[in-house]
Design an enzyme around this catalytic site. Structure first.
Site, PDB file in Angstrom:
ATOM      1  N   ASN A 167      23.395  48.296  96.901  1.00  0.00           N
ATOM      2  CA  ASN A 167      22.941  47.665  95.659  1.00  0.00           C
ATOM      3  C   ASN A 167      21.480  47.271  95.836  1.00  0.00           C
ATOM      4  O   ASN A 167      21.179  46.300  96.529  1.00  0.00           O
ATOM      5  CB  ASN A 167      23.829  46.437  95.385  1.00  0.00           C
ATOM      6  CG  ASN A 167      23.407  45.669  94.141  1.00  0.00           C
ATOM      7  OD1 ASN A 167      22.471  46.050  93.446  1.00  0.00           O
ATOM      8  ND2 ASN A 167      24.098  44.579  93.868  1.00  0.00           N
TER       9      ASN A 167
ATOM     10  N   ARG B 191      25.280  50.982  93.181  1.00  0.00           N
ATOM     11  CA  ARG B 191      25.372  50.226  91.931  1.00  0.00           C
ATOM     12  C   ARG B 191      24.152  50.585  91.075  1.00  0.00           C
ATOM     13  O   ARG B 191      23.021  50.483  91.543  1.00  0.00           O
ATOM     14  CB  ARG B 191      25.361  48.734  92.225  1.00  0.00           C
ATOM     15  CG  ARG B 191      25.386  47.936  90.949  1.00  0.00           C
ATOM     16  CD  ARG B 191      25.046  46.502  91.152  1.00  0.00           C
ATOM     17  NE  ARG B 191      25.129  45.803  89.882  1.00  0.00           N
ATOM     18  CZ  ARG B 191      24.453  44.703  89.610  1.00  0.00           C
ATOM     19  NH1 ARG B 191      23.672  44.159  90.505  1.00  0.00           N
ATOM     20  NH2 ARG B 191      24.579  44.129  88.437  1.00  0.00           N
TER      21      ARG B 191
ATOM     22  N   HIS C  48      27.632  43.487  83.692  1.00  0.00           N
ATOM     23  CA  HIS C  48      28.691  42.954  84.577  1.00  0.00           C
ATOM     24  C   HIS C  48      29.991  43.743  84.413  1.00  0.00           C
ATOM     25  O   HIS C  48      31.068  43.226  84.696  1.00  0.00           O
ATOM     26  CB  HIS C  48      29.033  41.471  84.273  1.00  0.00           C
ATOM     27  CG  HIS C  48      27.933  40.498  84.518  1.00  0.00           C
ATOM     28  ND1 HIS C  48      27.675  39.450  83.661  1.00  0.00           N
ATOM     29  CD2 HIS C  48      27.033  40.380  85.516  1.00  0.00           C
ATOM     30  CE1 HIS C  48      26.663  38.734  84.124  1.00  0.00           C
ATOM     31  NE2 HIS C  48      26.251  39.282  85.254  1.00  0.00           N
TER      32      HIS C  48
ATOM     33  N   ARG D 238      18.330  32.169  81.310  1.00  0.00           N
ATOM     34  CA  ARG D 238      18.268  32.954  80.064  1.00  0.00           C
ATOM     35  C   ARG D 238      18.858  32.157  78.914  1.00  0.00           C
ATOM     36  O   ARG D 238      19.863  31.462  79.085  1.00  0.00           O
ATOM     37  CB  ARG D 238      19.056  34.255  80.204  1.00  0.00           C
ATOM     38  CG  ARG D 238      18.511  35.193  81.240  1.00  0.00           C
ATOM     39  CD  ARG D 238      19.214  36.536  81.155  1.00  0.00           C
ATOM     40  NE  ARG D 238      18.969  37.318  82.341  1.00  0.00           N
ATOM     41  CZ  ARG D 238      19.924  37.808  83.141  1.00  0.00           C
ATOM     42  NH1 ARG D 238      21.201  37.604  82.860  1.00  0.00           N
ATOM     43  NH2 ARG D 238      19.611  38.515  84.197  1.00  0.00           N
TER      44      ARG D 238
ATOM     45  N   GLU E 104      32.950  43.377  93.075  1.00  0.00           N
ATOM     46  CA  GLU E 104      32.322  44.582  92.513  1.00  0.00           C
ATOM     47  C   GLU E 104      32.174  45.670  93.576  1.00  0.00           C
ATOM     48  O   GLU E 104      32.299  46.854  93.296  1.00  0.00           O
ATOM     49  CB  GLU E 104      30.945  44.221  91.937  1.00  0.00           C
ATOM     50  CG  GLU E 104      31.063  43.394  90.661  1.00  0.00           C
ATOM     51  CD  GLU E 104      29.897  42.472  90.417  1.00  0.00           C
ATOM     52  OE1 GLU E 104      29.763  41.470  91.160  1.00  0.00           O
ATOM     53  OE2 GLU E 104      29.109  42.723  89.491  1.00  0.00           O
TER      54      GLU E 104
END
Ligand code: ADP
Length: 397
Positions: A7, A91, A180, A241, A384
């Protein structure tokens, strides 16, 4: 077969080596500050002591070389040679509309990942750097791309279209993608197992609450809706955010504060959310602590955060016409007793009733619903890397 999961961020490489015979993790690690002075590799072999190596590395290829050296190192490595690595799973954040599932990487796939640079400028370029570095160093194995957006490609048009002139979709692919996806996929499948039902039969609302956060409504084995949109900025209040806001605010503030488009982007992505609202931190632990100590803005930030999640929950339960379970995952969802409790408070009308004592856990796979709750409330630590390893193994064979 042993699968290497990679990743790559703009200045980092996370890796995990998984033995697919029993899905055990042989080693994992992180190279931080790639291309920045002070590169640091932290290697955690499962049955040996952790190793930290400091070595300035100019790019991802050199970073990956170090990772491979460490994996085969006679002292702290976990394999004898690179030949033991049967495939590499990467990923990739954005697969656009092209990929609804993982794929073996070829020139055409690389082309599509590149075409998505425009809509994922922070993520896809470093993801591709990682792929190219690994292809150079391991040319004889298959490389698989696993996309964050793939699971959400099952979302119906009524939920992925914005009410903008249709040309924005046709010409520029402006639509909701969701992110996600690998995490929502993993925890929703685990939830179905915990419910003892087939995945296709379940109605599930997943809450991935980390520094970034998103929710998903899942039914008939498909994503019905998800809270992140064209970019990860939409939806919930996150660490830095803003999540959903009136789009007119953007032009208003750009004019008032004399901000460029890139300044504004930074304002909404890096300075807003829990950090901007509380003035304390993007880390929920700090905000919770400040609120506990009486900080009014921290309390307000938490109220806004919780209210937004509840709003989405109501929306999703309505869209699904009820649900079998909620799933909490990621940093906040797995660990914050207070946040989970606040989200589930006063939802008995929807059949959601938490057992406050059962909820006093962190990072464990459990059902924390009250016995008489119509809806199960699961905490499921996300994984993940395991989804990436499984897809890689399947496609490499
Ligand atoms: P990312 O989105 O970066 O992958 P994670 O899923 O690792 O983030 O979540 C990190 C966040 O989890 C931290 O910023 C912190 O706010 C939150 N967190 C971790 N532990 C707790 C806790 N015990 N209570 C509240 N928040 C927590």
């Amino acid at each position: 077969m042993k699968v290497l999961v990679v990743n790559c961020g703009s200045s980092s490489i996370k890796y995990q080596l998984v033995d697919m015979t029993d899905e055990s993790v042989l080693a994992k690690g992180l190279v931080d500050r790639v291309g920045i002075p002070g590169t640091l590799l932290k290697h955690e072999p499962t049955d040996k002591d952790e190793v930290v190596i400091k070595k300035d590395l100019p790019d991802h290829t050199e970073g990956m070389k170090l990772v491979l050296d460490v994996l085969i190192n006679p002292e702290y490595g976990v394999i004898k040679s690179m030949d033991e690595i049967g495939a590499v799973g990467h990923r990739v954040v954005h697969g656009g509309e092209a990929f609804a599932e993982s794929v073996v990487i070829d020139d055409q796939v690389i082309q599509v990942i590149r075409e998505c640079f425009d809509i994922a400028p922070l993520h896809n370029p470093p993801n591709l750097m990682g792929i190219e570095a690994c292809q150079e160093l391991m040319p004889n194995v298959k490389h698989i791309a696993v996309f964050d957006t793939a699971f959400h490609q099952t979302m119906p048009a009524k939920n992925f279209m914005y009410a903008l002139p249709y040309e924005s979709y046709e010409q520029f692919k402006v639509r909701r993608y969701g992110f996600h996806g690998t995490s929502h996929f993993y925890v929703s499948h685990r939830a179905a197992e915990m419910l003892g039902k087939s995945f296709e039969e379940c109605k599930i609302v997943t809450l991935h609450l980390g520094n970034g956060g998103s929710m998903a409504a899942i039914a008939d084995g498909k994503v019905v809706d998800t809270s992140m949109g064209f970019t990860p900025l939409e939806g919930l209040v996150m660490g830095t955010r803003c999540g959903d806001i009136d789009p007119a605010i953007v032009f208003f503030l750009m004019e008032k504060m004399n901000l460029s488009a890139s300044d504004m982007n930074n304002y909404l992505n890096k300075k807003s959310g829990m950090l901007g609202l509380s003035g304390v931190s993007n880390d929920l632990r700090d905000v919770l602590e400040a609120a506990e100590a009486g900080n009014e803005r921290a309390k307000l930030a938490l109220d806004v955060y919780i209210s937004r999640v509840k709003g989405y929950l109501g929306n999703y339960v309505a869209q699904l016409n009820g649900c079998d379970c909620l799933v909490f995952t990621a940093g906040v969802g797995e660990n914050s007793i207070e946040i989970r409790e606040a989200i589930c408070e006063n939802l008995d009308y929807l059949g959601i009733k938490m057992d406050a004592d059962k909820n006093k856990v962190r990072g464990k796979e459990v059902d924390v619903a009250a016995n008489d709750s119509k809806v199960r409330i699961f905490i499921i630590p996300t994984n993940e890397e395991l989804v990436i390893a499984r897809d890689t193994y399947r496609l490499a064979q």
